[in-house]
Design an enzyme around this catalytic site. Structure first.
Site, PDB file in Angstrom:
ATOM      1  N   ASP A  18       0.832  -1.207   0.000  1.00 53.82           N
ATOM      2  CA  ASP A  18       0.000   0.000   0.000  1.00 53.82           C
ATOM      3  C   ASP A  18       0.869   1.261   0.000  1.00 53.82           C
ATOM      4  O   ASP A  18       1.724   1.446   0.864  1.00 53.82           O
ATOM      5  CB  ASP A  18      -0.889  -0.054   1.248  1.00 53.82           C
ATOM      6  CG  ASP A  18      -1.737   1.183   1.461  1.00 53.82           C
ATOM      7  OD1 ASP A  18      -1.909   1.968   0.514  1.00 53.82           O
ATOM      8  OD2 ASP A  18      -2.261   1.349   2.590  1.00 53.82           O
TER       9      ASP A  18
ATOM     10  N   HIS B  11      -3.786   4.270   6.838  1.00 53.38           N
ATOM     11  CA  HIS B  11      -2.698   3.818   5.973  1.00 53.38           C
ATOM     12  C   HIS B  11      -1.336   4.062   6.630  1.00 53.38           C
ATOM     13  O   HIS B  11      -1.163   5.007   7.406  1.00 53.38           O
ATOM     14  CB  HIS B  11      -2.748   4.555   4.634  1.00 53.38           C
ATOM     15  CG  HIS B  11      -4.018   4.364   3.887  1.00 53.38           C
ATOM     16  ND1 HIS B  11      -4.219   3.334   3.006  1.00 53.38           N
ATOM     17  CD2 HIS B  11      -5.176   5.076   3.905  1.00 53.38           C
ATOM     18  CE1 HIS B  11      -5.438   3.415   2.494  1.00 53.38           C
ATOM     19  NE2 HIS B  11      -6.036   4.466   3.024  1.00 53.38           N
TER      20      HIS B  11
END
Length: 535
Positions: free
Chosen positions: A175, A348
């Site tokens: 990610d 994140h």
């Protein structure tokens, strides 16, 4: 959406939507282009979904019947998918073969053995994937962070990642969303103190806005509401439904006695109620935007209200979000957002955590995923700093085919891909030409010119009648339209002396005459719509 293929058999990871950018006028959503799968109809064997956010499940209602393969996802994610399918806007709900998976499972699909593993994200039940292939092990992180004290208690499974590292990882796909952000992403727990301070100081109603699928944030908000002896009110269709689903499945713990339906909230004292709603991104029909526009049917913003926007702004939404915050201030609310108080953390990993993931997994090859191209590039540079050779770092764009084996990586041809636009109930019918027309209309407006001609001779018998919208103010520019009409008559007369005029010739003559005239007089080129009637 990402495809992994071996020996003409493939699995897909995620199948989400993209929200339209500012130049995609009138477009509701953007979904993946699956022309590769249409060209290779027997290749896809299954779809694995990492979590239940829109950018990972949102395209399934539009594509699943055509793809017609099993879907594998965790329990909450499957429930959200089922809700999306049942509420598809195109009539009958599409059918799907949904299969619930857990972190203890190994799913065999063609040549792939897929093992989900727990990750900490802004939604419960999120997973990464360990994908065993004949060429080696691939680790797909999903969207993650290393949160030492997640509000839900669900941590990223570092033990599993270490085990994969010990086995040897061929490729890490990680990610990249926060590759621009230094440091470590704060824990979800850090927001709790801010929320409690907000409630300590609030005298009237409190309105809390977040994403409906951010269940951990909803739990945190509800805990703060209950701790301050207030009732919880869910506002907005998706918020009501997603919270219901999460409560039924045990991912959201709010006893019934603490929840009040919206239609009963007005009978509760302002100091005893708080609302949890959608609208953090300025979505036109969301609850918070309707409140800001003063047209919500049941909630009217007033002095004394406290509004908390608990989300970061998705790039491209800045103008609409800030406009709504201005509107809420104008109506008398005290609006609190991230620039003023710590009311949001990302789900994140920031750069230090991205480095930790690379160091933990120790892959041979590295591919940054999930983010804008600049984020992928920065993540790739980070991997190089961590000791991965530049030749083993794979930064790609949509449609690029990458071939990887134990010994080398190479690039195949780039398969043509394009945006597929959702416009109302229309799927893929709007393309770049239509968007260009919409853009032109939005900037320059249009002019319609109607005439009637005698069918037998082509002689002009009526008109021209010229109408303008979005181009000039007619009352102040009637002289310009009169001059334009005279030019059309003259141009038609010149053409008629040379030959009999057909509708096609007349349309072209009107369009060229008016386009040149208006550009000469105004510097703009409105869209010209000729209307020719034969009588």
């Amino acid at each position: 959406m990402m495809l992994l293929e071996y020996d003409h058999q493939a699995i897909m990871v995620d199948c989400g939507i993209m929200f339209p950018t500012g130049d995609m006028l009138g477009i509701d959503l953007v979904i993946p282009d699956i022309n590769y799968l249409r060209s290779n109809p027997d290749v896809l064997k299954g779809i694995f979904i990492t979590h239940g956010h829109e950018d990972h499940i949102g395209a399934l209602p539009y594509l699943i019947e055509e793809l017609n393969v099993p879907i594998y996802a965790t329990k909450l994610t499957c429930a959200f998918i089922e809700y999306k399918l049942q509420n598809a806007r195109r009539g009958k709900a599409p059918k799907a073969d949904l299969n619930i998976i857990t972190e203890k499972d190994t799913i065999n699909v063609g040549p792939f053995q897929v093992e989900p593993f727990a990750v900490s994200h802004s939604i419960p039940n999120a997973v990464g994937l360990g994908i065993h292939t004949p060429q080696g092990l691939i680790v797909h992180t999903g969207e993650f962070k290393f949160d030492p004290s997640p509000y839900s208690g669900r941590k990223t499974d570092k033990e599993r990642l270490q085990r994969y590292s010990d086995m040897g990882v061929l490729l890490l796909m990680s990610d990249s969303t926060n590759a621009e952000h230094e440091g470590i992403t704060p824990s979800e727990q850090t927001i709790a103190e801010s929320m409690n301070e907000i409630f300590d100081n609030a005298k009237g109603r409190v309105i809390l806005a977040t994403f409906a699928s951010n269940i951990d944030r909803v739990q945190l908000m509800a805990d703060a509401i209950i701790a301050h002896d207030r009732k919880v009110v869910f506002v907005g269709r998706s918020m009501v439904e997603f919270s219901r689903i999460a409560r039924e499945l045990g991912y959201l713990n709010i006893p019934n006695k603490h929840i009040v339906p919206l239609d009963q909230a007005e009978r509760t004292s302002d100091s005893k109620v708080a609302f949890i709603c959608t609208g953090t991104q300025g979505e036109p029909n969301s609850a918070l935007v309707r409140m800001g526009n003063d047209d919500h049917r049941q909630i009217e913003i007033k002095s004394g209200d406290t509004v908390v926007v608990s989300a970061s702004i998705i790039p491209g939404n800045e103008e609409v979000v800030n406009t709504n915050i201005d509107n809420l201030f104008r109506l008398g609310a005290d609006v609190i957002y991230q620039q003023l108080k710590h009311v949001h953390v990302s789900g994140h990993a920031n750069r230090e955590t991205l480095k930790e993931m690379i160091a933990l997994v120790k892959p041979k090859y590295f591919m940054p995923i999930q983010g804008e191209y600049r984020m992928l590039s920065l993540h790739g540079r980070l991997a190089e700093e961590m000791g991965i050779p530049a030749s083993n770092i794979i930064v790609i764009e949509n449609g690029q085919i990458v071939e990887i084996n134990r010994d080398e990586v190479s690039f195949g041809k780039k398969f043509p891909t394009d945006y597929v636009f959702i416009d109302g109930s229309s799927v893929g019918d709007v393309g770049n030409v239509v968007l260009r027309d919409r853009h032109n209309l939005s900037q320059n407006g249009f002019v319609s010119c109607a005439i009637a001609i005698k069918e037998s001779s082509g002689k002009l018998v009526e008109g021209p009648e010229i109408i303008s919208r979005g181009f000039i103010y007619i009352r102040e520019n009637e002289f310009m339209l009169d001059e334009a009409a005279d030019l059309v008559v003259q141009s038609i007369g010149r053409k008629r002396r040379k030959r009999k005029l057909t509708s096609d010739v007349l349309n072209d003559t009107i369009r060229r005459t008016l386009s040149d005239f208006f550009y000469k007089t105004t510097g703009r080129r409105p869209m010209i719509f000729p209307v020719v009637l034969e009588v």
